[in-house]
Design a protein around this motif. Sequence first.
Motif, PDB file in Angstrom:
ATOM      1  N   PRO A   1      48.471 -15.955  -2.487  1.00 44.81           N
ATOM      2  CA  PRO A   1      48.529 -17.238  -1.791  1.00 44.81           C
ATOM      3  C   PRO A   1      47.518 -18.217  -2.378  1.00 44.81           C
ATOM      4  CG  PRO A   1      48.387 -15.409  -0.242  1.00 44.81           C
ATOM      5  CD  PRO A   1      48.091 -14.855  -1.603  1.00 44.81           C
ATOM      6  N   MET A   2      47.961 -19.437  -2.613  1.00 45.62           N
ATOM      7  CA  MET A   2      47.101 -20.456  -3.197  1.00 45.62           C
ATOM      8  C   MET A   2      47.343 -21.777  -2.476  1.00 45.62           C
ATOM      9  SD  MET A   2      47.154 -21.989  -7.074  1.00 45.62           S
ATOM     10  CE  MET A   2      48.717 -22.803  -6.891  1.00 45.62           C
ATOM     11  N   ARG A   3      46.265 -22.484  -2.173  1.00 45.87           N
ATOM     12  CA  ARG A   3      46.382 -23.820  -1.588  1.00 45.87           C
ATOM     13  C   ARG A   3      45.518 -24.760  -2.420  1.00 45.87           C
ATOM     14  NH1 ARG A   3      47.777 -26.454   3.299  1.00 45.87           N
ATOM     15  NH2 ARG A   3      48.768 -24.562   4.026  1.00 45.87           N
ATOM     16  N   VAL A   4      46.082 -25.878  -2.841  1.00 46.04           N
ATOM     17  CA  VAL A   4      45.345 -26.858  -3.637  1.00 46.04           C
ATOM     18  C   VAL A   4      45.354 -28.171  -2.876  1.00 46.04           C
ATOM     19  CG1 VAL A   4      45.019 -27.808  -5.936  1.00 46.04           C
ATOM     20  CG2 VAL A   4      46.404 -25.760  -5.641  1.00 46.04           C
ATOM     21  N   ARG A   5      44.190 -28.744  -2.680  1.00 44.37           N
ATOM     22  CA  ARG A   5      44.095 -30.020  -1.980  1.00 44.37           C
ATOM     23  C   ARG A   5      43.235 -30.971  -2.805  1.00 44.37           C
ATOM     24  NH1 ARG A   5      41.573 -28.379   2.359  1.00 44.37           N
ATOM     25  NH2 ARG A   5      39.578 -29.380   2.065  1.00 44.37           N
ATOM     26  N   VAL A   6      43.711 -32.195  -2.982  1.00 40.49           N
ATOM     27  CA  VAL A   6      42.941 -33.211  -3.693  1.00 40.49           C
ATOM     28  C   VAL A   6      42.513 -34.251  -2.672  1.00 40.49           C
ATOM     29  CG1 VAL A   6      42.881 -34.759  -5.666  1.00 40.49           C
ATOM     30  CG2 VAL A   6      44.465 -32.831  -5.658  1.00 40.49           C
ATOM     31  N   GLU A   7      41.234 -34.600  -2.687  1.00 42.54           N
ATOM     32  CA  GLU A   7      40.734 -35.613  -1.755  1.00 42.54           C
ATOM     33  C   GLU A   7      41.220 -36.978  -2.208  1.00 42.54           C
ATOM     34  OE1 GLU A   7      36.526 -35.060  -1.578  1.00 42.54           O
ATOM     35  OE2 GLU A   7      36.810 -32.955  -1.044  1.00 42.54           O
ATOM     36  N   SER A   8      42.077 -37.578  -1.399  1.00 45.03           N
ATOM     37  CA  SER A   8      42.637 -38.883  -1.717  1.00 45.03           C
ATOM     38  C   SER A   8      43.244 -39.460  -0.452  1.00 45.03           C
ATOM     39  CB  SER A   8      43.715 -38.749  -2.795  1.00 45.03           C
ATOM     40  OG  SER A   8      44.472 -39.936  -2.880  1.00 45.03           O
TER      41      SER A   8
ATOM     42  N   THR B   1      47.073 -43.800  -0.402  1.00 47.58           N
ATOM     43  CA  THR B   1      47.602 -45.139  -0.158  1.00 47.58           C
ATOM     44  C   THR B   1      48.150 -45.679  -1.480  1.00 47.58           C
ATOM     45  OG1 THR B   1      45.415 -46.026  -0.577  1.00 47.58           O
ATOM     46  CG2 THR B   1      45.991 -45.637   1.721  1.00 47.58           C
ATOM     47  N   ASP B   2      48.755 -46.876  -1.432  1.00 48.38           N
ATOM     48  CA  ASP B   2      49.372 -47.404  -2.643  1.00 48.38           C
ATOM     49  C   ASP B   2      48.364 -47.583  -3.776  1.00 48.38           C
ATOM     50  OD1 ASP B   2      51.831 -47.386  -1.576  1.00 48.38           O
ATOM     51  OD2 ASP B   2      51.783 -49.456  -0.868  1.00 48.38           O
ATOM     52  N   GLY B   3      47.139 -48.007  -3.413  1.00 49.71           N
ATOM     53  CA  GLY B   3      46.150 -48.286  -4.450  1.00 49.71           C
ATOM     54  C   GLY B   3      45.421 -47.058  -4.945  1.00 49.71           C
ATOM     55  N   ASP B   4      45.273 -46.063  -4.090  1.00 47.37           N
ATOM     56  CA  ASP B   4      44.470 -44.893  -4.424  1.00 47.37           C
ATOM     57  C   ASP B   4      45.279 -43.649  -4.083  1.00 47.37           C
ATOM     58  OD1 ASP B   4      42.586 -42.917  -4.761  1.00 47.37           O
ATOM     59  OD2 ASP B   4      41.663 -43.260  -2.800  1.00 47.37           O
ATOM     60  N   ARG B   5      45.906 -43.083  -5.097  1.00 48.08           N
ATOM     61  CA  ARG B   5      46.722 -41.907  -4.819  1.00 48.08           C
ATOM     62  C   ARG B   5      46.669 -40.924  -5.978  1.00 48.08           C
ATOM     63  NH1 ARG B   5      51.049 -43.012  -2.559  1.00 48.08           N
ATOM     64  NH2 ARG B   5      52.312 -41.334  -3.329  1.00 48.08           N
TER      65      ARG B   5
ATOM     66  N   PRO C   1      56.030 -41.724  -3.544  1.00 47.59           N
ATOM     67  CA  PRO C   1      55.472 -42.625  -2.528  1.00 47.59           C
ATOM     68  C   PRO C   1      55.501 -42.055  -1.113  1.00 47.59           C
ATOM     69  CG  PRO C   1      57.572 -43.442  -3.388  1.00 47.59           C
ATOM     70  CD  PRO C   1      57.169 -42.303  -4.253  1.00 47.59           C
ATOM     71  N   ARG C   2      56.331 -41.062  -0.836  1.00 47.88           N
ATOM     72  CA  ARG C   2      56.420 -40.497   0.515  1.00 47.88           C
ATOM     73  C   ARG C   2      55.467 -39.320   0.742  1.00 47.88           C
ATOM     74  NH1 ARG C   2      58.964 -43.461   4.493  1.00 47.88           N
ATOM     75  NH2 ARG C   2      60.358 -44.835   3.357  1.00 47.88           N
TER      76      ARG C   2
ATOM     77  N   ALA D   1      43.928 -32.767 -11.518  1.00 49.26           N
ATOM     78  CA  ALA D   1      44.619 -33.823 -10.779  1.00 49.26           C
ATOM     79  C   ALA D   1      44.553 -35.119 -11.556  1.00 49.26           C
ATOM     80  CB  ALA D   1      43.993 -34.004  -9.401  1.00 49.26           C
ATOM     81  N   GLU D   2      45.683 -35.828 -11.604  1.00 49.66           N
ATOM     82  CA  GLU D   2      45.746 -37.164 -12.211  1.00 49.66           C
ATOM     83  C   GLU D   2      45.819 -38.182 -11.082  1.00 49.66           C
ATOM     84  OE1 GLU D   2      48.514 -37.726 -15.581  1.00 49.66           O
ATOM     85  OE2 GLU D   2      49.090 -35.657 -15.219  1.00 49.66           O
ATOM     86  N   MET D   3      44.931 -39.176 -11.113  1.00 44.29           N
ATOM     87  CA  MET D   3      44.905 -40.195 -10.069  1.00 44.29           C
ATOM     88  C   MET D   3      45.608 -41.458 -10.558  1.00 44.29           C
ATOM     89  SD  MET D   3      43.042 -38.233  -8.212  1.00 44.29           S
ATOM     90  CE  MET D   3      42.454 -39.142  -6.806  1.00 44.29           C
ATOM     91  N   SER D   4      45.946 -42.326  -9.590  1.00 48.70           N
ATOM     92  CA  SER D   4      46.663 -43.558  -9.951  1.00 48.70           C
ATOM     93  C   SER D   4      45.795 -44.500 -10.778  1.00 48.70           C
ATOM     94  CB  SER D   4      47.151 -44.261  -8.691  1.00 48.70           C
ATOM     95  OG  SER D   4      46.067 -44.477  -7.812  1.00 48.70           O
ATOM     96  N   ASP D   5      44.452 -44.391 -10.666  1.00 49.02           N
ATOM     97  CA  ASP D   5      43.592 -45.246 -11.488  1.00 49.02           C
ATOM     98  C   ASP D   5      43.358 -44.658 -12.879  1.00 49.02           C
ATOM     99  OD1 ASP D   5      41.898 -43.164 -11.057  1.00 49.02           O
ATOM    100  OD2 ASP D   5      40.398 -44.272  -9.921  1.00 49.02           O
TER     101      ASP D   5
END
Lengths: 106, 149
Positions: B63-70, B73-77, B100-101, B123-127
């Motif tokens: 079992p593996m769970r991956v969570r990215v702090e983000s 929102t549209d600007g920061d995802r 987007p959902r 993780a790749e961020m929108s910025d």
Amino acid sequence: MAAPLVNAPKRVRRGEVFEVRTLISHPMETGFRPGTNGTIIPRDIIEHVRCRFAGETVLDMALSPAVSANPYLVFYVRADAGGALEMEWTGDKGFSASYSTAIVVE
Amino acid sequence: MNVGCTRRAFAGGFAVALLPLAANATPETMREAIREVTGDRAVRGGRIVLDIQPLIDNGNTVPMRVRVESAMTDGDRVTALHVFNEKNPQPHVLSVRFGPRAGRAEIATRIKLADTQKVVAVAEMSDGSLWTAGIDVIVTIAACIEGLE
């Protein structure tokens, strides 16, 4: 035909983030294991899982053989507007399965 | 007793015979696989919580769970999340592109681990920024390597 199990709420509040849990029956044969006669069993995996909610993408996941048999996936959807939660699994040997359920946003 | 020894010797010989077939992923091939995603961009540590038990009894279903702090929102995802390993036959485990959902940049699933090794998430961020986290896990029963009974 593998019957996917999808656990999602029927009703959610607007703007709420809800959890979806999915499970599908599939061997996810890696293509690295020898069978009983010593030859390698050919790869047979699910390559993609896609989810859309209310017509927009939630996620598009690419799997490799390192995902366990009977792939289990939990993810989170934001309910801005109600609509259909549509799931699709596709893979080797023409594997394809889909699931759709309506979710009401209040 | 005698039979047991023979079986063990046979099983050992079988395993050795199989070794050349398994051109396993190495820390180098994992770095190459990660570089295919990141290119020459800088990768910083943090923002990812990679949750796997440190001691795995059965490498076939981990079992593996991956969570990215983000805020997602549209600007920061988070646009994409990738998971890699060092010692399975292939370095790639999974990649997720978030649309987007997506409510959270978080997934849980079950993976196979062939050996005691390091699992790395990117993780790749929108910025355009890239974040990474790794975890060392000990696997007692390996996946992938043994054949059918």
